[in-house]
Enzyme design. Structure first.
Site, PDB file in Angstrom:
ATOM      1  N   ASP A 224      -6.068   8.730  -0.389  1.00 44.98           N
ATOM      2  CA  ASP A 224      -5.649   7.650   0.499  1.00 44.98           C
ATOM      3  C   ASP A 224      -4.449   8.145   1.291  1.00 44.98           C
ATOM      4  O   ASP A 224      -3.516   8.711   0.712  1.00 44.98           O
ATOM      5  CB  ASP A 224      -5.262   6.397  -0.294  1.00 44.98           C
ATOM      6  CG  ASP A 224      -6.458   5.678  -0.885  1.00 44.98           C
ATOM      7  OD1 ASP A 224      -7.600   5.973  -0.495  1.00 44.98           O
ATOM      8  OD2 ASP A 224      -6.241   4.800  -1.737  1.00 44.98           O
TER       9      ASP A 224
ATOM     10  N   GLU B 152       0.821  -1.209   0.000  1.00 38.54           N
ATOM     11  CA  GLU B 152       0.000   0.000   0.000  1.00 38.54           C
ATOM     12  C   GLU B 152       0.863   1.272   0.000  1.00 38.54           C
ATOM     13  O   GLU B 152       0.555   2.211  -0.715  1.00 38.54           O
ATOM     14  CB  GLU B 152      -0.949   0.012   1.198  1.00 38.54           C
ATOM     15  CG  GLU B 152      -2.077  -1.003   1.098  1.00 38.54           C
ATOM     16  CD  GLU B 152      -3.059  -0.735  -0.022  1.00 38.54           C
ATOM     17  OE1 GLU B 152      -3.325   0.437  -0.354  1.00 38.54           O
ATOM     18  OE2 GLU B 152      -3.575  -1.725  -0.588  1.00 38.54           O
TER      19      GLU B 152
END
Length: 148
Positions: free
Chosen positions: A71, A54
């Site tokens: 994000d 991620e």
């Protein structure tokens, strides 16, 4: 002389946020202490693998998405649903400012990640985990780390 002193004081007051990129073993220790090992049935290897894919363990990682949301942090937690970005009226299910997810202190990010795993379909929220970690032997991710 006064100008030099004032400029020196201003320089002391201005802080630059340096990206903190953790090592795999440092994160393993932090995650283990925070109770992520076997949280919702997911081993520590799952969490370490997911964080790598991620954010590459970068606490200040931010990714702007096509829908305008962002994000944030080591777990790439989305602003639309999980955190509050400015005065916008996102859902903020984690009851946290998005900026709290991009600091070296991972407490808020871990609490929010636990909430996501508990309230959604486990780790399926994270595309990096689904693509690179799901269903794989993840024992290597904590290998060589002294995890208590």
């Amino acid at each position: 002389m006064k100008t030099a002193v004032i400029l020196a004081l201003i320089g002391c007051l201005v802080t630059v946020t340096e990206p903190k990129v953790y090592t795999r073993c440092k994160l393993a220790k932090i995650f283990s202490r925070a109770g992520l090992d076997n949280y919702q049935g997911f081993s520590l290897g799952n969490w370490i693998c997911m964080a790598y894919f991620e954010s590459h363990y970068n606490t200040t990682a931010q990714t702007e998405l096509e829908d305008g949301s962002i994000d944030y942090g080591i777990f790439q937690i989305n602003s639309f649903t999980w955190c509050r970005r400015g005065k916008l009226q996102e859902k903020n299910h984690c009851h946290v400012a998005c900026t709290a997810l991009i600091t070296d202190d991972l407490t808020d990010a871990i609490i929010c990640a636990k909430k996501i795993a508990k309230e959604t379909e486990g780790m399926n929220y994270w595309q990096g985990w689904k693509k690179h970690c799901e269903g794989k032997d993840l024992s290597e991710w904590k290998k060589g780390c002294e995890v208590s």
